[in-house]
Design a protein around this motif. Sequence first.
Motif, PDB file in Angstrom:
ATOM      1  N   THR A 102       0.838  -1.198   0.000  1.00  0.00           N
ATOM      2  CA  THR A 102       0.000   0.000   0.000  1.00  0.00           C
ATOM      3  C   THR A 102       0.873   1.248   0.000  1.00  0.00           C
ATOM      4  N   SER A 103       0.241   2.370  -0.182  1.00  0.00           N
ATOM      5  CA  SER A 103       0.984   3.627  -0.099  1.00  0.00           C
ATOM      6  C   SER A 103       0.270   4.558   0.875  1.00  0.00           C
ATOM      7  N   ALA A 104       1.050   5.341   1.586  1.00  0.00           N
ATOM      8  CA  ALA A 104       0.511   6.301   2.540  1.00  0.00           C
ATOM      9  C   ALA A 104       0.028   7.533   1.789  1.00  0.00           C
ATOM     10  N   ASP A 105      -0.741   8.367   2.475  1.00  0.00           N
ATOM     11  CA  ASP A 105      -1.179   9.612   1.850  1.00  0.00           C
ATOM     12  C   ASP A 105      -0.032  10.624   1.868  1.00  0.00           C
ATOM     13  N   ASP A 106      -0.302  11.827   1.459  1.00  0.00           N
ATOM     14  CA  ASP A 106       0.743  12.856   1.347  1.00  0.00           C
ATOM     15  C   ASP A 106       1.397  13.204   2.682  1.00  0.00           C
ATOM     16  N   ASP A 107       0.688  12.968   3.785  1.00  0.00           N
ATOM     17  CA  ASP A 107       1.238  13.251   5.114  1.00  0.00           C
ATOM     18  C   ASP A 107       1.990  12.051   5.683  1.00  0.00           C
ATOM     19  N   GLY A 108       2.085  10.980   4.919  1.00  0.00           N
ATOM     20  CA  GLY A 108       2.759   9.784   5.395  1.00  0.00           C
ATOM     21  C   GLY A 108       1.886   8.915   6.284  1.00  0.00           C
ATOM     22  N   GLU A 109       0.602   9.215   6.342  1.00  0.00           N
ATOM     23  CA  GLU A 109      -0.318   8.452   7.168  1.00  0.00           C
ATOM     24  C   GLU A 109      -1.104   7.466   6.313  1.00  0.00           C
ATOM     25  N   ILE A 110      -1.500   6.383   6.944  1.00  0.00           N
ATOM     26  CA  ILE A 110      -2.299   5.373   6.258  1.00  0.00           C
ATOM     27  C   ILE A 110      -3.760   5.611   6.618  1.00  0.00           C
ATOM     28  N   PRO A 111      -4.614   5.833   5.627  1.00  0.00           N
ATOM     29  CA  PRO A 111      -6.033   6.059   5.905  1.00  0.00           C
ATOM     30  C   PRO A 111      -6.668   4.847   6.594  1.00  0.00           C
ATOM     31  N   VAL A 112      -7.706   5.097   7.391  1.00  0.00           N
ATOM     32  CA  VAL A 112      -8.400   4.033   8.117  1.00  0.00           C
ATOM     33  C   VAL A 112      -8.856   2.942   7.168  1.00  0.00           C
ATOM     34  N   ARG A 113      -9.429   3.311   6.030  1.00  0.00           N
ATOM     35  CA  ARG A 113      -9.946   2.287   5.111  1.00  0.00           C
ATOM     36  C   ARG A 113      -8.828   1.379   4.612  1.00  0.00           C
ATOM     37  N   VAL A 114      -7.632   1.927   4.386  1.00  0.00           N
ATOM     38  CA  VAL A 114      -6.495   1.118   3.935  1.00  0.00           C
ATOM     39  C   VAL A 114      -6.019   0.216   5.066  1.00  0.00           C
ATOM     40  N   LEU A 115      -5.896   0.766   6.265  1.00  0.00           N
ATOM     41  CA  LEU A 115      -5.478  -0.036   7.408  1.00  0.00           C
ATOM     42  C   LEU A 115      -6.471  -1.160   7.667  1.00  0.00           C
ATOM     43  N   ALA A 116      -7.751  -0.862   7.544  1.00  0.00           N
ATOM     44  CA  ALA A 116      -8.780  -1.876   7.744  1.00  0.00           C
ATOM     45  C   ALA A 116      -8.641  -3.011   6.734  1.00  0.00           C
ATOM     46  N   GLN A 117      -8.411  -2.670   5.485  1.00  0.00           N
ATOM     47  CA  GLN A 117      -8.242  -3.699   4.460  1.00  0.00           C
ATOM     48  C   GLN A 117      -6.987  -4.530   4.700  1.00  0.00           C
ATOM     49  N   VAL A 118      -5.912  -3.874   5.123  1.00  0.00           N
ATOM     50  CA  VAL A 118      -4.661  -4.564   5.426  1.00  0.00           C
ATOM     51  C   VAL A 118      -4.876  -5.534   6.588  1.00  0.00           C
ATOM     52  N   LEU A 119      -5.555  -5.062   7.632  1.00  0.00           N
ATOM     53  CA  LEU A 119      -5.833  -5.927   8.773  1.00  0.00           C
ATOM     54  C   LEU A 119      -6.692  -7.116   8.358  1.00  0.00           C
ATOM     55  N   GLY A 120      -7.689  -6.858   7.532  1.00  0.00           N
ATOM     56  CA  GLY A 120      -8.555  -7.943   7.074  1.00  0.00           C
ATOM     57  C   GLY A 120      -7.784  -9.034   6.360  1.00  0.00           C
ATOM     58  N   LYS A 121      -6.885  -8.631   5.495  1.00  0.00           N
ATOM     59  CA  LYS A 121      -6.077  -9.617   4.766  1.00  0.00           C
ATOM     60  C   LYS A 121      -5.124 -10.357   5.696  1.00  0.00           C
ATOM     61  N   ALA A 122      -4.544  -9.641   6.650  1.00  0.00           N
ATOM     62  CA  ALA A 122      -3.577 -10.262   7.557  1.00  0.00           C
ATOM     63  C   ALA A 122      -4.261 -11.187   8.566  1.00  0.00           C
ATOM     64  N   LEU A 123      -5.491 -10.859   8.959  1.00  0.00           N
ATOM     65  CA  LEU A 123      -6.163 -11.621  10.012  1.00  0.00           C
ATOM     66  C   LEU A 123      -7.074 -12.729   9.505  1.00  0.00           C
ATOM     67  N   ASP A 124      -7.427 -12.723   8.256  1.00  0.00           N
ATOM     68  CA  ASP A 124      -8.386 -13.697   7.756  1.00  0.00           C
ATOM     69  C   ASP A 124      -7.802 -15.104   7.814  1.00  0.00           C
ATOM     70  N   PRO A 125      -8.293 -15.937   8.724  1.00  0.00           N
ATOM     71  CA  PRO A 125      -7.730 -17.290   8.854  1.00  0.00           C
ATOM     72  C   PRO A 125      -7.996 -18.164   7.631  1.00  0.00           C
ATOM     73  N   ARG A 126      -8.946 -17.776   6.820  1.00  0.00           N
ATOM     74  CA  ARG A 126      -9.244 -18.563   5.619  1.00  0.00           C
ATOM     75  C   ARG A 126      -8.197 -18.367   4.548  1.00  0.00           C
ATOM     76  N   LEU A 127      -7.379 -17.303   4.670  1.00  0.00           N
ATOM     77  CA  LEU A 127      -6.360 -17.025   3.664  1.00  0.00           C
ATOM     78  C   LEU A 127      -5.000 -17.623   4.019  1.00  0.00           C
ATOM     79  N   ARG A 128      -4.863 -18.150   5.233  1.00  0.00           N
ATOM     80  CA  ARG A 128      -3.585 -18.727   5.651  1.00  0.00           C
ATOM     81  C   ARG A 128      -3.437 -20.126   5.079  1.00  0.00           C
ATOM     82  N   GLU A 129      -2.195 -20.462   4.792  1.00  0.00           N
ATOM     83  CA  GLU A 129      -1.911 -21.797   4.284  1.00  0.00           C
ATOM     84  C   GLU A 129      -2.026 -22.794   5.428  1.00  0.00           C
ATOM     85  N   PRO A 130      -2.512 -24.012   5.136  1.00  0.00           N
ATOM     86  CA  PRO A 130      -2.662 -25.022   6.206  1.00  0.00           C
ATOM     87  C   PRO A 130      -1.326 -25.501   6.727  1.00  0.00           C
TER      88      PRO A 130
END
Length: 85
Positions: free
Chosen positions: A57-85
């Motif tokens: 991902t890329s941060a905004d002009d202030d170097g901050e990550i918008p909530v919607r981007v952080l939420a999507q990143v967390l979703g991908k990282a936490l989704d147990p269905r996406l982890r390899e067995p």
Amino acid sequence: MDALALGLQRLDAAQTNNELVEALWDLRDSANDQSAVWSALTAEVVLQGLAYELEQTSADDDGEIPVRVLAQVLGKALDPRLREP
């Protein structure tokens, strides 16, 4: 809808800090209620998933990550269905 699906759906849709927090509470409930689903989720897995997704991902002009981007990143990282067995 179970807490896992609800939490991940809410993460995907989160636009505000409050929506992000609510989604994380849903996922916490899922981890409590369905511990077998979450058993492979270690600190290493979470941190690796977050680092990988944030690198994509890329941060905004202030170097901050918008909530919607952080939420999507967390979703991908936490989704147990996406982890390899």
